[in-house]
Design a protein around this motif. Structure first.
Motif, PDB file in Angstrom:
ATOM      1  N   ARG A  40       0.826  -1.208   0.000  1.00  0.00           N
ATOM      2  CA  ARG A  40       0.000   0.000   0.000  1.00  0.00           C
ATOM      3  C   ARG A  40       0.860   1.257   0.000  1.00  0.00           C
ATOM      4  O   ARG A  40       0.563   2.226  -0.697  1.00  0.00           O
ATOM      5  N   MET A  41       1.939   1.242   0.800  1.00  0.00           N
ATOM      6  CA  MET A  41       2.823   2.411   0.846  1.00  0.00           C
ATOM      7  C   MET A  41       3.490   2.641  -0.503  1.00  0.00           C
ATOM      8  O   MET A  41       3.609   3.775  -0.958  1.00  0.00           O
ATOM      9  N   TRP A  42       3.952   1.577  -1.155  1.00  0.00           N
ATOM     10  CA  TRP A  42       4.583   1.725  -2.451  1.00  0.00           C
ATOM     11  C   TRP A  42       3.588   2.222  -3.496  1.00  0.00           C
ATOM     12  O   TRP A  42       3.927   3.042  -4.350  1.00  0.00           O
ATOM     13  N   LEU A  43       2.338   1.745  -3.425  1.00  0.00           N
ATOM     14  CA  LEU A  43       1.319   2.218  -4.355  1.00  0.00           C
ATOM     15  C   LEU A  43       1.031   3.694  -4.123  1.00  0.00           C
ATOM     16  O   LEU A  43       0.946   4.475  -5.081  1.00  0.00           O
ATOM     17  N   LEU A  44       0.899   4.101  -2.859  1.00  0.00           N
ATOM     18  CA  LEU A  44       0.678   5.511  -2.544  1.00  0.00           C
ATOM     19  C   LEU A  44       1.841   6.359  -3.034  1.00  0.00           C
ATOM     20  O   LEU A  44       1.646   7.397  -3.681  1.00  0.00           O
ATOM     21  N   PHE A  45       3.054   5.903  -2.758  1.00  0.00           N
ATOM     22  CA  PHE A  45       4.248   6.629  -3.183  1.00  0.00           C
ATOM     23  C   PHE A  45       4.309   6.727  -4.704  1.00  0.00           C
ATOM     24  O   PHE A  45       4.593   7.779  -5.264  1.00  0.00           O
ATOM     25  N   ALA A  85       6.387  13.210  -1.317  1.00  0.00           N
ATOM     26  CA  ALA A  85       7.028  11.950  -1.712  1.00  0.00           C
ATOM     27  C   ALA A  85       8.437  11.853  -1.147  1.00  0.00           C
ATOM     28  O   ALA A  85       8.854  10.787  -0.672  1.00  0.00           O
ATOM     29  N   GLY A  86       9.185  12.941  -1.181  1.00  0.00           N
ATOM     30  CA  GLY A  86      10.530  12.943  -0.610  1.00  0.00           C
ATOM     31  C   GLY A  86      10.515  12.704   0.890  1.00  0.00           C
ATOM     32  O   GLY A  86      11.379  12.019   1.437  1.00  0.00           O
ATOM     33  N   PHE A  87       9.504  13.269   1.567  1.00  0.00           N
ATOM     34  CA  PHE A  87       9.371  13.051   3.004  1.00  0.00           C
ATOM     35  C   PHE A  87       9.037  11.593   3.303  1.00  0.00           C
ATOM     36  O   PHE A  87       9.613  10.988   4.213  1.00  0.00           O
ATOM     37  N   LYS A  90      12.038   9.524   2.591  1.00  0.00           N
ATOM     38  CA  LYS A  90      13.215   9.980   3.338  1.00  0.00           C
ATOM     39  C   LYS A  90      14.389  10.267   2.411  1.00  0.00           C
ATOM     40  O   LYS A  90      15.529   9.905   2.694  1.00  0.00           O
ATOM     41  N   ASP A  91      14.081  10.928   1.290  1.00  0.00           N
ATOM     42  CA  ASP A  91      15.097  11.272   0.307  1.00  0.00           C
ATOM     43  C   ASP A  91      15.451  12.750   0.458  1.00  0.00           C
ATOM     44  O   ASP A  91      14.669  13.626   0.110  1.00  0.00           O
ATOM     45  N   LYS A  92      16.631  13.005   1.005  1.00  0.00           N
ATOM     46  CA  LYS A  92      17.029  14.381   1.295  1.00  0.00           C
ATOM     47  C   LYS A  92      17.200  15.226   0.039  1.00  0.00           C
ATOM     48  O   LYS A  92      16.895  16.420   0.040  1.00  0.00           O
ATOM     49  N   ALA A  93      17.674  14.630  -1.046  1.00  0.00           N
ATOM     50  CA  ALA A  93      17.873  15.395  -2.278  1.00  0.00           C
ATOM     51  C   ALA A  93      16.539  15.902  -2.824  1.00  0.00           C
ATOM     52  O   ALA A  93      16.431  17.054  -3.254  1.00  0.00           O
ATOM     53  N   ILE A  94      15.524  15.060  -2.803  1.00  0.00           N
ATOM     54  CA  ILE A  94      14.202  15.476  -3.270  1.00  0.00           C
ATOM     55  C   ILE A  94      13.630  16.537  -2.342  1.00  0.00           C
ATOM     56  O   ILE A  94      13.060  17.535  -2.784  1.00  0.00           O
TER      57      ILE A  94
END
Length: 114
Positions: A40-45, A85-87, A90-94
């Motif tokens: 579900r998390m991957w689908l939301l992302f 999406a970055g949050f 947990k992608d700091k660059a995004i």
């Protein structure tokens, strides 16, 4: 110089593969409830990323066609989506890239309503 490009590509591939491998190991070790939650998390992302990408590209297109202020609205909402999406990922660059764009688009929003 060719070796430098190969080294950069190898490092890039290793970083991506290691991240994917860690996610795969977590998924295989999880129970059925956790697997459903991960899916579900991957689908939301996935949905947030692609909808935000479409909005950002639409904003860029509207900017190139000089359609103002609609370009700011589309691009701004896409930037907020990518920041979320970055949050989540947990992608700091995004987060840095799109998070710093939010105040800039906020100025554009306020300029259009005043």
């Amino acid at each position: 110089m060719e070796y430098l490009y190969q080294l950069i590509a190898l490092i890039f591939f290793f970083i991506i593969f290691k991240h994917s491998w860690d996610g795969y190991k977590e998924f295989k070790a999880a129970n059925d409830e956790r697997k459903a939650e991960i899916k579900r998390m991957w689908l939301l992302f996935f949905m947030i990323k692609w909808i935000s990408t479409a909005l950002v590209l639409t904003g860029i297109l509207l900017t190139n066609l000089n359609i103002y202020p609609l370009n700011i609205y589309f691009h701004g909402v896409g930037v907020i989506g990518w920041t979320i999406a970055g949050f989540l990922y947990k992608d700091k660059a995004i987060l840095v890239n799109f998070g710093l764009q939010i105040p800039l688009f906020a100025l554009g929003f306020f300029k259009t309503i005043t």
